[in-house]
Design a protein around this motif. Structure first.
Motif, mmCIF file in Angstrom:
data_model
loop_
_atom_site.group_PDB
_atom_site.id
_atom_site.type_symbol
_atom_site.label_atom_id
_atom_site.label_comp_id
_atom_site.label_asym_id
_atom_site.label_seq_id
_atom_site.Cartn_x
_atom_site.Cartn_y
_atom_site.Cartn_z
ATOM 1 N N ASP A 1 -7.115 -1.139 -7.949
ATOM 2 C CA ASP A 1 -7.068 -1.495 -6.488
ATOM 3 C C ASP A 1 -7.421 -0.093 -5.558
ATOM 4 O OD1 ASP A 1 -6.303 -0.961 -3.789
ATOM 5 O OD2 ASP A 1 -5.178 -3.220 -3.933
ATOM 6 N N ASN A 2 -6.805 0.967 -6.156
ATOM 7 C CA ASN A 2 -7.202 2.226 -5.155
ATOM 8 C C ASN A 2 -8.219 2.860 -5.042
ATOM 9 O OD1 ASN A 2 -4.004 1.064 -4.926
ATOM 10 N ND2 ASN A 2 -3.554 3.106 -3.622
ATOM 11 N N ARG A 3 -8.341 3.005 -6.885
ATOM 12 C CA ARG A 3 -8.772 3.673 -7.113
ATOM 13 C C ARG A 3 -10.609 3.181 -7.249
ATOM 14 N NH1 ARG A 3 -8.533 6.596 -12.982
ATOM 15 N NH2 ARG A 3 -7.541 4.618 -14.030
ATOM 16 N N GLU B 1 -8.212 19.333 -0.393
ATOM 17 C CA GLU B 1 -6.854 18.597 -0.916
ATOM 18 C C GLU B 1 -5.902 19.341 -0.345
ATOM 19 O OE1 GLU B 1 -4.113 17.242 -1.922
ATOM 20 O OE2 GLU B 1 -5.129 15.465 -2.849
ATOM 21 N N VAL B 2 -4.110 19.285 -0.152
ATOM 22 C CA VAL B 2 -3.223 19.897 -0.185
ATOM 23 C C VAL B 2 -2.285 20.693 -0.769
ATOM 24 C CG1 VAL B 2 -3.139 20.003 2.884
ATOM 25 C CG2 VAL B 2 -1.567 18.330 0.948
ATOM 26 N N ASN B 3 -2.486 18.857 -1.926
ATOM 27 C CA ASN B 3 -1.796 19.708 -3.023
ATOM 28 C C ASN B 3 -2.675 20.417 -4.411
ATOM 29 O OD1 ASN B 3 -1.270 19.098 -6.180
ATOM 30 N ND2 ASN B 3 -0.090 16.575 -5.172
ATOM 31 N N ARG C 1 -10.257 2.798 11.934
ATOM 32 C CA ARG C 1 -9.894 2.436 10.684
ATOM 33 C C ARG C 1 -10.942 2.228 9.251
ATOM 34 N NH1 ARG C 1 -6.172 0.118 13.855
ATOM 35 N NH2 ARG C 1 -6.994 0.295 16.084
ATOM 36 N N LEU C 2 -9.837 1.798 8.798
ATOM 37 C CA LEU C 2 -9.734 1.188 6.914
ATOM 38 C C LEU C 2 -11.961 0.544 6.912
ATOM 39 C CD1 LEU C 2 -7.011 -1.266 7.114
ATOM 40 C CD2 LEU C 2 -7.151 0.697 5.289
ATOM 41 N N ILE C 3 -12.801 2.153 6.741
ATOM 42 C CA ILE C 3 -13.859 1.304 6.801
ATOM 43 C C ILE C 3 -14.441 0.623 5.745
ATOM 44 C CG2 ILE C 3 -15.013 3.673 5.918
ATOM 45 C CD1 ILE C 3 -16.760 1.755 8.577
ATOM 46 N N ASN C 4 -13.584 -0.288 4.788
ATOM 47 C CA ASN C 4 -13.936 -1.236 4.110
ATOM 48 C C ASN C 4 -14.067 -2.228 4.358
ATOM 49 O OD1 ASN C 4 -11.479 -0.646 3.627
ATOM 50 N ND2 ASN C 4 -10.952 -0.546 0.882
ATOM 51 N N LEU C 5 -12.715 -2.380 5.243
ATOM 52 C CA LEU C 5 -11.990 -3.470 5.822
ATOM 53 C C LEU C 5 -12.422 -3.830 6.966
ATOM 54 C CD1 LEU C 5 -8.929 -3.439 3.700
ATOM 55 C CD2 LEU C 5 -9.916 -5.442 3.967
ATOM 56 N N VAL D 1 -14.664 14.313 0.561
ATOM 57 C CA VAL D 1 -14.200 13.687 0.596
ATOM 58 C C VAL D 1 -12.342 13.869 0.639
ATOM 59 C CG1 VAL D 1 -12.079 11.831 -1.254
ATOM 60 C CG2 VAL D 1 -14.973 11.839 -1.149
ATOM 61 N N CYS D 2 -11.796 13.515 1.798
ATOM 62 C CA CYS D 2 -10.417 14.383 2.314
ATOM 63 C C CYS D 2 -8.776 14.402 1.574
ATOM 64 C CB CYS D 2 -10.003 13.920 3.610
ATOM 65 S SG CYS D 2 -12.257 14.336 4.930
ATOM 66 N N GLY D 3 -8.359 14.515 0.687
ATOM 67 C CA GLY D 3 -7.496 13.710 -0.439
ATOM 68 C C GLY D 3 -8.095 13.226 -1.728
ATOM 69 N N TYR D 4 -7.335 13.654 -2.680
ATOM 70 C CA TYR D 4 -7.605 13.181 -3.732
ATOM 71 C C TYR D 4 -6.507 12.711 -4.702
ATOM 72 C CZ TYR D 4 -10.644 12.936 -8.198
ATOM 73 O OH TYR D 4 -10.842 13.827 -9.075
ATOM 74 N N GLY D 5 -6.274 11.093 -3.802
ATOM 75 C CA GLY D 5 -4.941 10.401 -4.789
ATOM 76 C C GLY D 5 -5.922 9.584 -5.162
ATOM 77 N N TRP D 6 -5.212 8.520 -5.776
ATOM 78 C CA TRP D 6 -5.671 7.517 -6.262
ATOM 79 C C TRP D 6 -7.055 6.670 -5.467
ATOM 80 C CZ3 TRP D 6 -4.940 6.933 -11.054
ATOM 81 C CH2 TRP D 6 -3.625 7.090 -11.467
ATOM 82 N N CYS D 7 -7.293 6.421 -4.283
ATOM 83 C CA CYS D 7 -8.355 5.825 -3.763
ATOM 84 C C CYS D 7 -9.564 7.422 -3.588
ATOM 85 C CB CYS D 7 -7.720 6.300 -2.191
ATOM 86 S SG CYS D 7 -6.884 4.016 -1.837
ATOM 87 N N GLY D 8 -8.905 8.342 -3.248
ATOM 88 C CA GLY D 8 -9.931 9.477 -3.448
ATOM 89 C C GLY D 8 -10.689 9.571 -4.831
ATOM 90 N N THR E 1 1.140 -1.169 0.194
ATOM 91 C CA THR E 1 -0.289 -0.368 0.024
ATOM 92 C C THR E 1 0.807 1.125 0.040
ATOM 93 O OG1 THR E 1 -2.173 0.997 0.600
ATOM 94 C CG2 THR E 1 -0.472 0.554 2.669
ATOM 95 N N THR E 2 0.153 2.151 -0.472
ATOM 96 C CA THR E 2 0.722 3.664 -0.123
ATOM 97 C C THR E 2 1.548 4.435 0.740
ATOM 98 O OG1 THR E 2 -1.474 4.332 -1.383
ATOM 99 C CG2 THR E 2 0.389 5.684 -1.124
ATOM 100 N N THR E 3 0.871 4.133 1.870
ATOM 101 C CA THR E 3 1.092 5.028 2.885
ATOM 102 C C THR E 3 2.533 3.746 3.167
ATOM 103 O OG1 THR E 3 -0.121 5.182 4.352
ATOM 104 C CG2 THR E 3 1.582 4.140 5.512
ATOM 105 N N ASN F 1 -13.257 6.620 8.246
ATOM 106 C CA ASN F 1 -11.637 6.463 6.911
ATOM 107 C C ASN F 1 -11.251 5.058 6.470
ATOM 108 O OD1 ASN F 1 -8.305 7.062 6.694
ATOM 109 N ND2 ASN F 1 -7.956 5.367 8.625
ATOM 110 N N SER F 2 -10.780 5.788 5.261
ATOM 111 C CA SER F 2 -10.002 4.177 4.556
ATOM 112 C C SER F 2 -9.017 4.877 3.843
ATOM 113 C CB SER F 2 -10.941 4.328 3.060
ATOM 114 O OG SER F 2 -11.605 3.174 3.089
ATOM 115 N N GLY F 3 -8.038 5.498 4.382
ATOM 116 C CA GLY F 3 -6.675 5.308 4.623
ATOM 117 C C GLY F 3 -5.904 4.386 5.691
ATOM 118 N N HIS F 4 -4.699 4.017 5.887
ATOM 119 C CA HIS F 4 -4.342 2.810 6.508
ATOM 120 C C HIS F 4 -4.506 2.395 7.558
ATOM 121 C CE1 HIS F 4 -2.197 -1.261 6.088
ATOM 122 N NE2 HIS F 4 -1.196 -0.305 6.939
ATOM 123 N N PHE F 5 -4.074 3.870 7.826
ATOM 124 C CA PHE F 5 -3.813 3.829 9.675
ATOM 125 C C PHE F 5 -5.280 4.840 10.720
ATOM 126 C CE2 PHE F 5 0.729 3.280 8.880
ATOM 127 C CZ PHE F 5 0.872 1.780 9.815
#
Ligand code: NAD
Length: 418
Positions: free
Chosen positions: A184-186, A237-239, A337-341, A212-219, A151-153, A292-296
């Protein structure tokens, strides 16, 4: 057969579900078939710290059929599917150390147990295994030829280890393969995050305002699926490039300080910490839902929420109601924790097919080539990435065009076109 799971009696249910997932994993199936005849991992000890799901079970079985001696432990305390863990032990002779809902001490004791296997190859989803090797189990380093990261993290953590010179063996960044994060991420996280929210809340997405906080592949995936169900989607986003992309993809973009006041549901997928904090809970609407659906589980500042709340109760499985001073309520899903899991089953098997094909082929690659690699973070070789896409298309019955000789020459030549 070693291991520590909730209840071996759950094995029959797990076996049926592992077999169900297998039929959506045709690429991994082809790899398994080849592994059975070629045994490229003969005698190689593998410790895999992954979400213990039906798809991971199919990866573990593939590695075992390639000759590997595999043990599995959880990469998150809340993502284990207990029936799958039981079946891996009982039906497939693969030791598993994972119990859904395990406390922190048990979680880490399971990682220790997986390392007691003395792996030659590590497989991580979040880099917890490698971190433990480098910090507490350094005696294992000489025996490790390399590892993979899902994973990304985890890749971010490994890159900072490599930069600081603490990484002691080569790692393959499976996440960075195109056939991993683009899909996978998207599509995986996109769909399954919404699935986790629906299973835990039974919410009507249509007409709700989802942040949606963060517009990377998952976002990108989460935003796309939320919009598809009729939500009004706001992106934070911050980017600047990603913010601009979200805007041109048709979403509202604003700072979290603004979004916090108007959102109905907040989904963090930034890989960063405290993207939702006390100042945001302070202004959220009564009944706001945060997940949250990010890793940690650090993206939502849960200690701040706990501090602000004067009472807390569980109102549904995976839904904690925090009542703040003045009576306003905020709902936290899946303990952050990752809500999808946590509340659903993670990514669909059809998408994990590609991620885990990359994992299996990267393990084979390490077994053959690790001795020539220095301690650093490496991409999945392009041939593997392309092959996974080709096989997936074939399995889906989709053909694409081939370059003609003339086109190949045209693309290779700098003088054409003049
Ligand atoms: N739930 C799952 O099953 C699953 C699957 C794959 C990845 N992940 C995890 O999801 C997280 C995101 O992965 P990704 O591949 O989308 O990463 P990414 O790097 O592509 O995207 C993260 C985005 O978040 C943005 N960001 C960082 N800090 C922010 C902040 N304070 N506010 C708003 N935006 C911020 C970054 O600018 C970036 O655009 C990682 O932790 C990853 O490990 C989870």
């Amino acid at each position: 057969m070693g291991g520590d799971v909730k209840d071996l009696g759950l094995a029959p249910k797990g076996k049926a579900r592992i077999e169900w997932a297998a039929q959506w994993m045709p690429v991994l199936k082809l790899i398994r078939k080849r592994f059975i005849s070629e045994r490229p991992l003969e005698g190689v000890k593998v410790s895999a710290c992954l979400h213990v799901t039906t798809e991971t079970a199919n990866l573990a079985i593939t590695l075992r059929d390639g000759g590997a001696d595999v043990v599995v432990c959880a990469s998150n305390p809340l993502s284990t599917q207990d029936d799958v863990a039981a079946s891996l032990i009982k039906d497939f002779n693969i030791p598993v150390f994972a119990i859904k809902g395990e406390d922190k001490d048990t979680y880490y004791s399971h990682i220790v147990a997986a390392l007691d296997h003395q792996p030659q190859i590590t497989m991580d989803d979040g880099a917890d295994l490698v971190t433990m090797v480098l910090t507490k189990r350094q005696e294992l380093i000489p025996g490790i030829i390399g590892g993979t990261e899902e994973t990304t993290t985890g890749v971010i953590r490994l890159r900072s280890m490599a930069k600081e010179g603490v990484l002691k063996f080569p790692m393959v960044a499976v996440n960075d393969a195109d056939t991993k994060h683009l899909f996978d991420n998207r599509y995986g996280t996109g769909q399954s995050t919404i699935d986790g929210i629906l299973r835990s809340t039974n919410l009507l997405i249509a007409g709700s305002r989802i942040v949606v906080c963060g517009y990377g592949w998952c976002g990108r995936g989460v935003a796309m699926r939320a919009r598809g169900l009729g939500a009004e989607v706001i992106v934070t986003e911050v980017n600047p490039t990603r913010g601009l992309e979200a805007l041109m993809d048709g979403y509202r973009v604003m700072p979290m300080s603004e979004a916090a006041k108007i959102g109905d549901v907040f989904i963090t997928v930034s890989g960063n910490k405290s993207v939702l904090g006390g100042e945001h809970f302070e202004v959220m609407k009564d009944g706001a839902i945060v997940c949250n659906s990010g890793h940690f589980n650090v993206e939502i500042d849960i200690p701040a929420l706990e501090k602000m709340a004067h009472s807390k109760r569980r109102v549904r499985e995976f839904v904690d109601e925090y009542t703040l001073r003045g009576g306003r309520k905020i709902y936290l899903l899946g303990e952050g924790r990752l809500i999808n899991l946590a509340a659903a089953e993670g990514h669909p098997a059809a998408v994990m097919d590609m991620s885990f094909a990359n994992q299996a082929l990267s393990a084979e690659y390490l077994a053959k080539n690790a001795k020539n690699l220095e301690p650093n973070v490496f991409s999945v070789p392009e041939e593997i990435d392309r092959d996974v896409a080709r096989l997936k298309l074939e399995a889906m019955g989709v053909a694409i065009d081939k370059l003609s000789r003339e086109q190949e020459e045209y693309l290779a030549s700098w003088s054409e076109g003049t």
